[in-house]
Scaffold this motif. Structure first.
Motif, short mmCIF file in Angstrom:
data_model
loop_
_atom_site.label_atom_id
_atom_site.label_comp_id
_atom_site.label_asym_id
_atom_site.label_seq_id
_atom_site.Cartn_x
_atom_site.Cartn_y
_atom_site.Cartn_z
N SER A 74 25.61 49.29 42.70
CA SER A 74 24.63 48.68 43.42
C SER A 74 23.72 49.44 44.48
N LEU A 75 24.34 50.49 44.89
CA LEU A 75 23.76 51.36 45.97
C LEU A 75 23.05 52.58 45.29
N HIS A 76 23.18 53.02 44.00
CA HIS A 76 22.79 53.94 43.21
C HIS A 76 21.23 54.02 43.63
N CYS A 92 23.50 61.40 39.19
CA CYS A 92 24.14 59.98 39.54
C CYS A 92 25.17 59.40 38.50
N GLU A 93 26.29 59.19 38.97
CA GLU A 93 27.38 58.55 38.28
C GLU A 93 26.75 57.21 37.26
N LYS A 94 27.43 57.34 36.15
CA LYS A 94 27.28 56.14 35.13
C LYS A 94 27.75 54.98 36.00
N PRO A 95 27.10 53.61 35.69
CA PRO A 95 25.81 53.49 35.07
C PRO A 95 24.81 54.06 36.12
N MET A 96 23.53 54.47 35.55
CA MET A 96 22.53 54.91 36.49
C MET A 96 22.32 54.03 37.68
N ALA A 97 22.29 52.77 37.38
CA ALA A 97 21.96 51.50 38.41
C ALA A 97 22.34 50.32 37.90
N SER A 98 21.87 49.15 38.57
CA SER A 98 22.44 47.97 38.20
C SER A 98 21.72 47.52 36.93
N ASN A 99 20.22 47.84 36.72
CA ASN A 99 19.32 47.06 35.76
C ASN A 99 18.24 48.06 35.42
N THR A 100 17.43 47.51 34.55
CA THR A 100 16.28 48.37 34.01
C THR A 100 15.13 48.81 35.24
N LYS A 101 15.04 47.69 36.08
CA LYS A 101 14.05 47.97 37.20
C LYS A 101 14.45 49.21 38.22
N GLU A 102 15.77 49.06 38.35
CA GLU A 102 16.17 50.07 39.22
C GLU A 102 16.00 51.51 38.53
N VAL A 103 16.50 51.54 37.25
CA VAL A 103 16.24 52.85 36.83
C VAL A 103 15.03 53.29 36.48
N LYS A 104 13.92 52.39 36.29
CA LYS A 104 12.70 52.74 36.44
C LYS A 104 11.99 53.63 37.79
N ALA A 105 12.53 52.86 38.67
CA ALA A 105 12.05 53.05 39.98
C ALA A 105 12.74 54.37 40.25
N ALA A 171 28.66 41.62 43.53
CA ALA A 171 27.57 42.25 44.64
C ALA A 171 27.63 43.85 44.18
N PHE A 172 28.63 44.29 43.84
CA PHE A 172 28.63 45.92 43.68
C PHE A 172 28.06 46.24 41.98
N PHE A 323 23.97 39.83 38.58
CA PHE A 323 24.38 40.64 40.03
C PHE A 323 23.17 39.99 40.86
N PRO A 324 23.74 40.18 42.18
CA PRO A 324 22.63 39.73 43.14
C PRO A 324 21.50 40.93 43.21
N ALA A 325 21.73 42.18 42.67
CA ALA A 325 20.57 43.12 42.55
C ALA A 325 19.57 42.71 41.39
#
Length: 327
Positions: A74-76, A92-105, A171-172, A323-325
Motif C-alpha cells: 500500500s506504500l509503494h 519496486c518489489e512486486k506487486p508494483m502497487a495496490s491497483n491500476t491507478k497507482e501503477v499508472k501514476a 490496509a496494506f 483495499f482501502p487504497a
C-alpha cells in the motif's frame, strides 16, 4: 557505482542486499526505516553507510542514485513517486502497487522525471525462465498454461489465534493473490500477453483479504489456470502444454529445473545453471538499464506491470476483495 538506498528492514531486503553485493556496480549507501533504532540495527547488519528515518530527506539526498522499495504494498506508489520526483531510479518489489491507478501514476512519474522504474519480479529474469522462452517453440501450438504457487504462511497461525499481521491485513493491500498469486500471473503475461477474459474465485478471510484462489484466463486459442494460496501447500510443478509436448517447471517463483516431455515419449532437460542468488539477476538488469541510459526493462516492462496489476484488480473485483487504497 550505483549508490542504492533500501526501504524495508525485513528478510527480503536482506536477501536483496546480499544478492546485489555480488554485482560489480552496486554500492549500499543507505537504509531507511521509520524508527532510528531499526535503521541503525539494519545498517549495522548490512554495512550501509547511512540511515534515514525521513523519506523526504532520503529523496533529496545527493548521495543516492537508486532506491529499492520493499515496504508494504500500500506504500509503494506514494514512496516511489516521491523518490522519482527527486530524480531517483526505483526498483519496486512486486506487486508494483495496490491497483491500476497507482501503477499508472508511478509510470507517469518515471517518464516525467526520466528515471528507471522496474518491478522486482525475479522469476522472469532468471536463467531458467529465459530457457523456457527460448525453447517454447519446440512444443508446438500452446494450448494451456498451468501455474500453482501455494505456500502455507506461518503468519496464518497467528491469524487463526486472532492476530492479524501485515500479510493478512487489507490496509496494506495484501493477501494471497497480491503476495504470491502475482508470481503465476506475471510470467504468463510475459509469455502470452493479454488474455481475452478471466474468471476468478477465492476464499475471503474474516480480515477481508483472500487466503487462496483460482483464476481461469481465456486466450484466443489457449487457456491459463492459476492457483495460489497462503493457507495450504501445493507440490505441483508448473506446466505449459503444447500440441507436440509440455514444458515442466519445478517452481514458478524460482525455477531451477526445466524439462520438455514430448508427445512421442522423448524428454529433454533444458535446465541451465543458476550461478548467482535469485535476486541477483533483477539487480543486474536494473543497473544495466541505468548505465545504458534506458528507462525500462524489455522483460519487466511498464506494460507487463500494468497488465498484471489490471488482471489482478479484475480478479479482486470479481471476488469482492477491496483495499482501502481502492477507495
Amino acid at each position: 557505482m550505483i549508490r542504492f538506498a533500501t526501504i524495508g528492514t525485513n528478510w527480503i531486503t536482506e536477501a536483496f542486499i546480499e544478492a546485489a553485493k555480488k554485482t560489480e556496480d552496486f554500492a549500499l549507501a543507505a537504509v531507511y526505516s521509520r524508527t532510528d533504532e531499526k535503521a541503525k540495527q539494519f545498517a549495522a547488519k548490512t554495512g550501509a553507510e547511512r540511515t534515514f528515518t525521513n523519506l523526504e530527506e532520503l529523496a533529496k539526498s545527493k548521495d543516492i542514485d537508486a532506491v529499492y522499495i520493499a515496504s508494504p504494498n500500500s506504500l509503494h506508489a506514494e514512496q516511489a513517486i516521491l523518490l522519482m520526483d527527486h530524480g531517483k531510479h526505483v526498483l519496486c518489489e512486486k506487486p508494483m502497487a495496490s491497483n491500476t491507478k497507482e501503477v499508472k501514476a508511478m509510470i507517469d512519474a518515471a517518464r516525467r522525471n526520466g528515471v528507471v522504474l522496474m518491478e522486482a519480479m525475479k522469476t522472469t529474469l532468471l536463467p531458467n525462465f529465459q530457457a523456457v522462452r527460448e525453447h517454447l517453440h519446440k512444443i508446438g501450438k500452446i494450448r494451456r498454461y498451468f501455474a500453482s504457487y501455494c505456500q502455507y504462511s506461518s503468519r496464518y497461525d497467528a491469524f487463526k489465534q486472532g492476530t492479524v499481521l501485515n500479510a493478512f491485513n487489507p490496509a496494506f493491500s495484501n493477501g494471497a493473490l497480491m503476495d504470491i498469486g502475482v508470481y503465476c500471473i506475471y510470467p504468463m503475461v510475459v509469455l502470452f500477453g493479454k488474455p481475452n477474459r478471466l474468471q476468478a474465485s477465492s476464499l475471503k478471510l474474516e480480515s477481508g483479504v483472500d487466503g487462496e484462489g483460482t483464476i481461469i484466463f481465456t486466450y484466443e486459442d489457449m487457456d491459463a489456470v492459476v492457483m495460489y494460496s497462503k493457507i495450504t501447500n501445493s507440490y505441483l510443478p508448473v506446466e505449459i502444454q503444447g500440441e507436440d509436448g509440455s514444458i515442466l517447471i519445478d517452481a514458478i517463483h524460482t525455477p531451477t529445473k526445466v524439462e520438455i516431455r514430448y508427445r512421442d515419449g522423448r524428454t529433454e532437460d533444458i535446465t541451465v545453471p543458476q550461478e548467482q542468488p535469485p535476486m541477483y539477476y533483477e539487480v543486474k538488469e536494473f543497473i544495466e538499464l541505468i548505465k545504458n541510459g534506458k528507462r525500462e526493462s524489455e522483460v519487466n516492462s511498464h506494460e507487463h506491470s500494468l497488465l498484471t496489476i489490471a488482471l489482478m484488480e479484475e480478479a479482486r473485483k470479481q471476488t469482492g476483495i477491496v483495499f482501502p487504497a481502492d477507495q
